[in-house]
Design an enzyme around this catalytic site. Structure first.
Site, mmCIF file in Angstrom:
data_model
loop_
_atom_site.group_PDB
_atom_site.id
_atom_site.type_symbol
_atom_site.label_atom_id
_atom_site.label_comp_id
_atom_site.label_asym_id
_atom_site.label_seq_id
_atom_site.Cartn_x
_atom_site.Cartn_y
_atom_site.Cartn_z
ATOM 1 N N GLY A 95 21.095 -19.207 -16.362
ATOM 2 C CA GLY A 95 22.084 -19.480 -15.330
ATOM 3 C C GLY A 95 23.353 -18.667 -15.517
ATOM 4 O O GLY A 95 24.203 -18.599 -14.622
ATOM 5 N N GLY A 217 23.026 -7.238 -19.594
ATOM 6 C CA GLY A 217 24.184 -6.407 -19.264
ATOM 7 C C GLY A 217 23.863 -4.956 -19.019
ATOM 8 O O GLY A 217 24.752 -4.100 -19.070
ATOM 9 N N CYS A 305 -4.034 1.886 -3.721
ATOM 10 C CA CYS A 305 -3.763 0.504 -4.118
ATOM 11 C C CYS A 305 -4.948 -0.400 -3.810
ATOM 12 O O CYS A 305 -5.623 -0.226 -2.789
ATOM 13 C CB CYS A 305 -2.516 0.005 -3.388
ATOM 14 S SG CYS A 305 -2.059 -1.683 -3.832
ATOM 15 N N CYS A 307 -4.654 -3.807 -3.514
ATOM 16 C CA CYS A 307 -4.182 -5.131 -3.114
ATOM 17 C C CYS A 307 -4.808 -5.564 -1.781
ATOM 18 O O CYS A 307 -5.352 -4.749 -1.031
ATOM 19 C CB CYS A 307 -2.650 -5.168 -3.026
ATOM 20 S SG CYS A 307 -1.968 -4.502 -1.490
ATOM 21 N N CYS A 310 -3.525 -3.628 1.340
ATOM 22 C CA CYS A 310 -4.031 -2.259 1.483
ATOM 23 C C CYS A 310 -5.524 -2.227 1.812
ATOM 24 O O CYS A 310 -5.998 -1.323 2.495
ATOM 25 C CB CYS A 310 -3.747 -1.460 0.216
ATOM 26 S SG CYS A 310 -1.981 -1.091 0.024
#
Length: 372
Positions: A95, A217, A305, A307, A310
Site C-alpha cells: 500500500g 523506486g 501469438c 493466445c 489471435c
C-alpha cells in the site's frame, strides 16, 4: 512452509538465473512476469482465463482492498484466494506506493502515513503494523514490507531520510508479522538514484534476513540507462539464494534488462491498461488497433501469438469492437497483451536454459523495433 527459493541455473552470458519459488499455493518458475489484479481481479479477465494464459502468480493491492471492500470482509470470505477464486500464489504490495502517490492527500510521520481516501476523502492511517495486519487478513503468499517510494527526481537529503525511515519500517513489519509458515514477507530496497544509499538500504535489509527482496523506486520516470545502472549496482548486493523482485516494470525491453541483471520477478499494470485503450504488443512492435489502417486487416493481432484472441479473431474485428465500445474488445486485447508478456518470459527462461539469452534479446529487439 513459508517461501523457499531454489536457484536452478545461472546464465553464462549475463547475470540472469533460473529459479523456483515454493509457496503454500504452488511453485513459481522464475524469471516471471506477474499480472496485476489490483482490486482482487485482473481487469476484464476471469481467474480461469488468467491461469489459461500461463500466469503462475498474480498481484493484489493492499491499499485498494483495505478501502473497498475492507480486509475484514475478505478475511471473513476465507481470504483473498477464496474471495476471488484464484488457487495459485498471490503477492500483495504494502500500500506504500499508492499512499505516497496521493501527494497532498497524505502526511508522512515516523509512526506511519495519514491520508485521505481518493474515493470519498475519509481519513485513514496506515502504519507498517497496519499494512501487515491487512495483508495477514488478505492471506497472500508473499507480502511486502511497508515502504516509501521517493519520487524522481528527489534531493539526496530527502531520499536519505526516506530510505532510513523505510529501513526502520521494514524492521517493524518483520517484528509484527508472525505467521511465516503461511506468508513470506519481502523487504524493499530504496535509495533513489544514489548508489551509496542503495547499498546502505540493501545491506540493512539483508541483515534482517527476509525470505526475498524487492527493488523499489525504479521505473518512476528516470531514464532507462539510470535504472539499468542502479540495477547493475544493487542486484549483486542481494543474496543469491533469495528471490529478487523489481517492482512496477512491464515493457518487454525493461523485462529483458531486468532479467539480464539478475532479477527474478516483475509486475506492471501496463499490459492490461494499454489493452483497454486499444494498444497491443506484438512481436513486431506496438499496434494501436483503433487506427483506420486496420479496418480491413483480417490478420490476427500477431501471427506469432498462440493466445485465444489471435487464434480466433482478426484485427478488423477487434478494431470494430473498440470503435463501437464493445467490452469484448478490451477483453481480447487484455488476453493478448498478458499472454504476450507471459510467453516472452517463457521464451526468456528457455533461452537461459540454453545459454542464449543475449542472442534471443538481440533477435527480439530487432523485430520489435528497439535499439540495443
Amino acid at each position: 512452509m513459508g517461501i523457499k527459493f531454489d536457484l536452478l541455473k545461472e546464465s553464462q552470458d549475463s547475470k540472469a538465473r533460473l529459479g523456483l519459488i515454493h509457496t503454500p499455493h504452488g511453485d513459481i518458475e522464475t524469471p516471471i512476469f506477474m499480472p496485476v489484479g489490483t482490486r482482487a481481479t485482473v481487469k476484464a479477465m476471469t481467474p480461469e482465463e488468467v491461469k489459461g494464459l500461463g500466469a503462475q502468480i498474480i498481484l493484489s493491492n493492499t491499499y485498494h482492498l483495505y478501502l473497498k471492500p475492507g480486509h475484514e470482509l475478505v478475511k471473513d470470505a476465507g481470504g483473498l484466494h477464496k474471495f476471488m477464486n484464484w488457487d495459485g500464489p498471490i503477492l500483495t504490495d504494502s500500500g506504500g506506493f499508492q499512499v505516497f502517490s496521493l501527494g497532498d492527500l497524505r502526511k508522512i510521520k515516523e509512526e506511519g502515513v495519514e491520508f485521505r481516501s481518493h474515493i470519498d476523502g475519509s481519513k485513514h492511517f496506515l502504519s507498517p503494523e497496519k499494512s501487515i495486519e491487512i495483508q495477514n487478513a488478505l492471506g497472500s503468499d508473499i507480502m511486502m514490507a511497508f515502504d516509501e517510494c521517493a519520487p524522481y527526481p528527489s534531493s539526496y537529503e530527502y531520499v536519505k531520510q526516506s530510505m532510513e525511515r523505510t529501513t526502520r519500517w521494514a524492521k517493524r513489519c518483520k517484528d509484527y508479522h508472525k505467521d511465516w509458515d503461511r506468508q513470506g514477507l519481502f523487504g524493499i530496497v530504496q535509495g533513489g538514484m544514489y548508489k551509496d544509499l542503495r547499498e546502505i538500504s540493501a545491506k540493512a535489509l539483508v541483515e534482517m534476513d527476509f525470505p526475498g527482496y524487492a527493488i523499489g523506486g525504479l521505473s518512476v520516470g528516470e531514464p532507462k540507462e539510470m535504472m539499468c545502472d542502479i540495477l547493475d549496482f544493487t542486484t549483486p548486493i542481494l543474496p543469491k539464494n533469495k528471490p529478487r523482485y523489481l517492482m512496477g516494470v512491464g515493457t518487454p525491453d525493461y523485462l529483458f534488462e531486468a532479467v539480464i541483471r539478475g532479477i527474478d520477478m516483475a509486475d506492471c499494470v501496463l499490459p492490461t491498461r494499454i489493452a483497454r485503450n486499444g494498444t497491443v504488443m506484438t512481436s513486431k512492435g506496438k499496434l494501436v488497433i483503433r487506427n483506420g489502417k486496420y479496418a480491413k486487416d483480417f490478420n490476427p493481432l500477431d501471427d506469432e501469438c498462440d493466445c485465444y484472441a489471435c487464434k480466433n479473431y482478426s484485427r478488423a474485428y477487434i478494431r470494430h469492437l473498440f470503435n463501437v465500445d464493445e467490452i469484448l474488445g478490451a477483453r481480447l486485447a487484455t488476453t493478448h497483451n498478458l499472454r504476450f508478456l507471459i510467453k516472452l518470459m517463457e521464451n526468456i527462461r528457455q533461452a537461459i536454459k540454453e545459454d542464449r539469452l543475449m542472442e534471443y534479446r538481440s533477435e527480439f529487439y530487432e523485430k520489435f523495433g528497439y535499439t540495443e
